[in-house]
Design a protein around this motif. Sequence first.
Motif, PDB file in Angstrom:
ATOM      1  N   ALA A  25      17.226 -44.190 -32.772  1.00  0.00           N
ATOM      2  CA  ALA A  25      15.956 -43.565 -32.432  1.00  0.00           C
ATOM      3  C   ALA A  25      16.097 -42.127 -31.957  1.00  0.00           C
ATOM      4  O   ALA A  25      15.100 -41.439 -31.785  1.00  0.00           O
ATOM      5  N   GLU A  26      17.298 -41.625 -31.774  1.00  0.00           N
ATOM      6  CA  GLU A  26      17.462 -40.320 -31.155  1.00  0.00           C
ATOM      7  C   GLU A  26      18.055 -39.311 -32.121  1.00  0.00           C
ATOM      8  O   GLU A  26      18.472 -39.619 -33.225  1.00  0.00           O
ATOM      9  N   ALA A 163      19.346 -26.282 -27.853  1.00  0.00           N
ATOM     10  CA  ALA A 163      18.112 -26.402 -28.645  1.00  0.00           C
ATOM     11  C   ALA A 163      17.719 -27.861 -28.829  1.00  0.00           C
ATOM     12  O   ALA A 163      16.539 -28.226 -28.661  1.00  0.00           O
ATOM     13  N   LEU A 164      18.671 -28.713 -29.175  1.00  0.00           N
ATOM     14  CA  LEU A 164      18.366 -30.127 -29.376  1.00  0.00           C
ATOM     15  C   LEU A 164      17.865 -30.768 -28.086  1.00  0.00           C
ATOM     16  O   LEU A 164      16.952 -31.604 -28.106  1.00  0.00           O
ATOM     17  N   GLN A 165      18.441 -30.361 -26.943  1.00  0.00           N
ATOM     18  CA  GLN A 165      17.990 -30.915 -25.670  1.00  0.00           C
ATOM     19  C   GLN A 165      16.568 -30.467 -25.356  1.00  0.00           C
ATOM     20  O   GLN A 165      15.742 -31.266 -24.906  1.00  0.00           O
ATOM     21  N   LEU A 166      16.253 -29.198 -25.598  1.00  0.00           N
ATOM     22  CA  LEU A 166      14.894 -28.705 -25.354  1.00  0.00           C
ATOM     23  C   LEU A 166      13.883 -29.459 -26.229  1.00  0.00           C
ATOM     24  O   LEU A 166      12.788 -29.811 -25.769  1.00  0.00           O
ATOM     25  N   LEU A 167      14.252 -29.701 -27.475  1.00  0.00           N
ATOM     26  CA  LEU A 167      13.348 -30.436 -28.372  1.00  0.00           C
ATOM     27  C   LEU A 167      13.169 -31.879 -27.909  1.00  0.00           C
ATOM     28  O   LEU A 167      12.060 -32.428 -27.972  1.00  0.00           O
ATOM     29  N   LEU A 233      29.309 -31.126 -42.724  1.00  0.00           N
ATOM     30  CA  LEU A 233      28.212 -32.023 -43.064  1.00  0.00           C
ATOM     31  C   LEU A 233      27.566 -32.600 -41.802  1.00  0.00           C
ATOM     32  O   LEU A 233      26.338 -32.636 -41.676  1.00  0.00           O
ATOM     33  N   ALA A 234      28.390 -33.046 -40.864  1.00  0.00           N
ATOM     34  CA  ALA A 234      27.855 -33.666 -39.654  1.00  0.00           C
ATOM     35  C   ALA A 234      27.048 -32.671 -38.833  1.00  0.00           C
ATOM     36  O   ALA A 234      25.929 -32.962 -38.385  1.00  0.00           O
ATOM     37  N   ILE A 235      27.592 -31.468 -38.615  1.00  0.00           N
ATOM     38  CA  ILE A 235      26.887 -30.480 -37.804  1.00  0.00           C
ATOM     39  C   ILE A 235      25.622 -30.016 -38.517  1.00  0.00           C
ATOM     40  O   ILE A 235      24.591 -29.778 -37.882  1.00  0.00           O
ATOM     41  N   ALA A 236      25.673 -29.906 -39.835  1.00  0.00           N
ATOM     42  CA  ALA A 236      24.455 -29.595 -40.578  1.00  0.00           C
ATOM     43  C   ALA A 236      23.408 -30.685 -40.353  1.00  0.00           C
ATOM     44  O   ALA A 236      22.205 -30.407 -40.272  1.00  0.00           O
ATOM     45  N   GLY A 237      23.870 -31.926 -40.245  1.00  0.00           N
ATOM     46  CA  GLY A 237      22.940 -33.021 -39.963  1.00  0.00           C
ATOM     47  C   GLY A 237      22.270 -32.879 -38.616  1.00  0.00           C
ATOM     48  O   GLY A 237      21.071 -33.126 -38.463  1.00  0.00           O
ATOM     49  N   TYR A 238      23.038 -32.453 -37.591  1.00  0.00           N
ATOM     50  CA  TYR A 238      22.444 -32.256 -36.272  1.00  0.00           C
ATOM     51  C   TYR A 238      21.433 -31.116 -36.302  1.00  0.00           C
ATOM     52  O   TYR A 238      20.338 -31.207 -35.728  1.00  0.00           O
ATOM     53  N   LEU A 239      21.792 -30.027 -36.980  1.00  0.00           N
ATOM     54  CA  LEU A 239      20.863 -28.914 -37.124  1.00  0.00           C
ATOM     55  C   LEU A 239      19.600 -29.346 -37.858  1.00  0.00           C
ATOM     56  O   LEU A 239      18.477 -29.014 -37.449  1.00  0.00           O
ATOM     57  N   ALA A 240      19.778 -30.085 -38.937  1.00  0.00           N
ATOM     58  CA  ALA A 240      18.625 -30.559 -39.704  1.00  0.00           C
ATOM     59  C   ALA A 240      17.734 -31.461 -38.858  1.00  0.00           C
ATOM     60  O   ALA A 240      16.503 -31.395 -38.935  1.00  0.00           O
ATOM     61  N   GLY A 241      18.349 -32.302 -38.021  1.00  0.00           N
ATOM     62  CA  GLY A 241      17.571 -33.154 -37.138  1.00  0.00           C
ATOM     63  C   GLY A 241      16.731 -32.352 -36.169  1.00  0.00           C
ATOM     64  O   GLY A 241      15.565 -32.684 -35.897  1.00  0.00           O
ATOM     65  N   GLY A 242      17.306 -31.266 -35.637  1.00  0.00           N
ATOM     66  CA  GLY A 242      16.547 -30.410 -34.745  1.00  0.00           C
ATOM     67  C   GLY A 242      15.392 -29.726 -35.443  1.00  0.00           C
ATOM     68  O   GLY A 242      14.259 -29.675 -34.919  1.00  0.00           O
ATOM     69  N   LEU A 243      15.643 -29.201 -36.629  1.00  0.00           N
ATOM     70  CA  LEU A 243      14.582 -28.532 -37.385  1.00  0.00           C
ATOM     71  C   LEU A 243      13.476 -29.501 -37.776  1.00  0.00           C
ATOM     72  O   LEU A 243      12.285 -29.168 -37.710  1.00  0.00           O
ATOM     73  N   ALA A 244      13.850 -30.720 -38.156  1.00  0.00           N
ATOM     74  CA  ALA A 244      12.854 -31.729 -38.514  1.00  0.00           C
ATOM     75  C   ALA A 244      12.042 -32.159 -37.293  1.00  0.00           C
ATOM     76  O   ALA A 244      10.853 -32.459 -37.389  1.00  0.00           O
ATOM     77  N   THR A 245      12.687 -32.204 -36.128  1.00  0.00           N
ATOM     78  CA  THR A 245      11.967 -32.530 -34.892  1.00  0.00           C
ATOM     79  C   THR A 245      10.961 -31.435 -34.568  1.00  0.00           C
ATOM     80  O   THR A 245       9.822 -31.720 -34.161  1.00  0.00           O
ATOM     81  N   ALA A 246      11.362 -30.174 -34.736  1.00  0.00           N
ATOM     82  CA  ALA A 246      10.424 -29.071 -34.533  1.00  0.00           C
ATOM     83  C   ALA A 246       9.241 -29.184 -35.490  1.00  0.00           C
ATOM     84  O   ALA A 246       8.086 -28.942 -35.105  1.00  0.00           O
ATOM     85  N   ARG A 262       7.992 -37.891 -34.038  1.00  0.00           N
ATOM     86  CA  ARG A 262       9.315 -38.209 -34.565  1.00  0.00           C
ATOM     87  C   ARG A 262       9.566 -37.446 -35.868  1.00  0.00           C
ATOM     88  O   ARG A 262       8.658 -37.296 -36.692  1.00  0.00           O
ATOM     89  N   PRO A 263      10.793 -36.986 -36.100  1.00  0.00           N
ATOM     90  CA  PRO A 263      11.096 -36.269 -37.336  1.00  0.00           C
ATOM     91  C   PRO A 263      11.011 -37.192 -38.548  1.00  0.00           C
ATOM     92  O   PRO A 263      11.387 -38.361 -38.472  1.00  0.00           O
TER      93      PRO A 263
END
Length: 280
Positions: A25-26, A163-167, A233-246, A262-263
């Motif tokens: 969920a996170e 950024a991910l924490q702020l989101l 790939l993994a770090i791109a996934g974290y970035l993508a998760g943040g952008l999708a959450t935004a 939710r993204p």
Amino acid sequence: MGPAPTGRDTVGDSERRRLLEKKRAENFPVALRILPKELRTDLGALYDVARVIDDLGDESAGDRTEALSRFREDLVRAWDGVPEEPVLRALVPVIRARGLELEPFDRLVQANLADQLVTRYATQEDLEGYCVLSANPVGRIVLRIFGVHSAEADRLSDLVCTALQLLEHCQDVAEDHRAGRIYLPQRDLAAFGVDERDLAGVEPVVAKQVRRALDLLAGGRALLNHLHGWARLAIAGYLAGGLATADALRRADYRVLAGTPRPGKRDLLVHLIRLLGGGR
């Protein structure tokens, strides 16, 4: 040798299932499922420790400061002895194989100890100072698991993790408020005339946090230039998760009191493809 009593239930099968449900969920584990098993196992061990620390700080019955302090003592034993907590025993082989250090894990405990005393942050700088403890250590541990040892990579990772924490704070405004905490700058609430008793009209404050998070993600995106293979790939996934959450927060017009935006999977995939392809 079995675990000695620790003042709380140890993490058994039912607790581990709950951890996995929270994991799905996170934002943190967005790219884990496609990684090789060894990496998934090591990152999962990290996540489980971080999750238990958070749960002790947020949900533990009784004296949470005492519970966190006991866990902190056991955490040290993962480097120098035999820890009692199952999640820490599972972490020991990862520590040895990846050369992990104690300090980032200890900062996660410090963040939760701070949560027992501090429930408001006056300025953006104060809030991001909290992220230095609560979020940035996770990114640095992830980099070590992938074998990345670079001061510049650490700096860029800190931008992403803050950024991910702020989101996540934006998503959890209502939940945090019910728990008596507000992870939005008091200065911004006052500037927009938001009464913290009900947070009515909080949307402009949330929108400002999302803009700040997007600026941090834009700065941290250069981290991908330092990475290769599964790490990239993994770090791109974290970035993508943040952008999708935004995206989800914007799509909800920053209305976070009635529910948690939710993204979407499609948004996440689109951002991931763009990040890996070098697009914007």
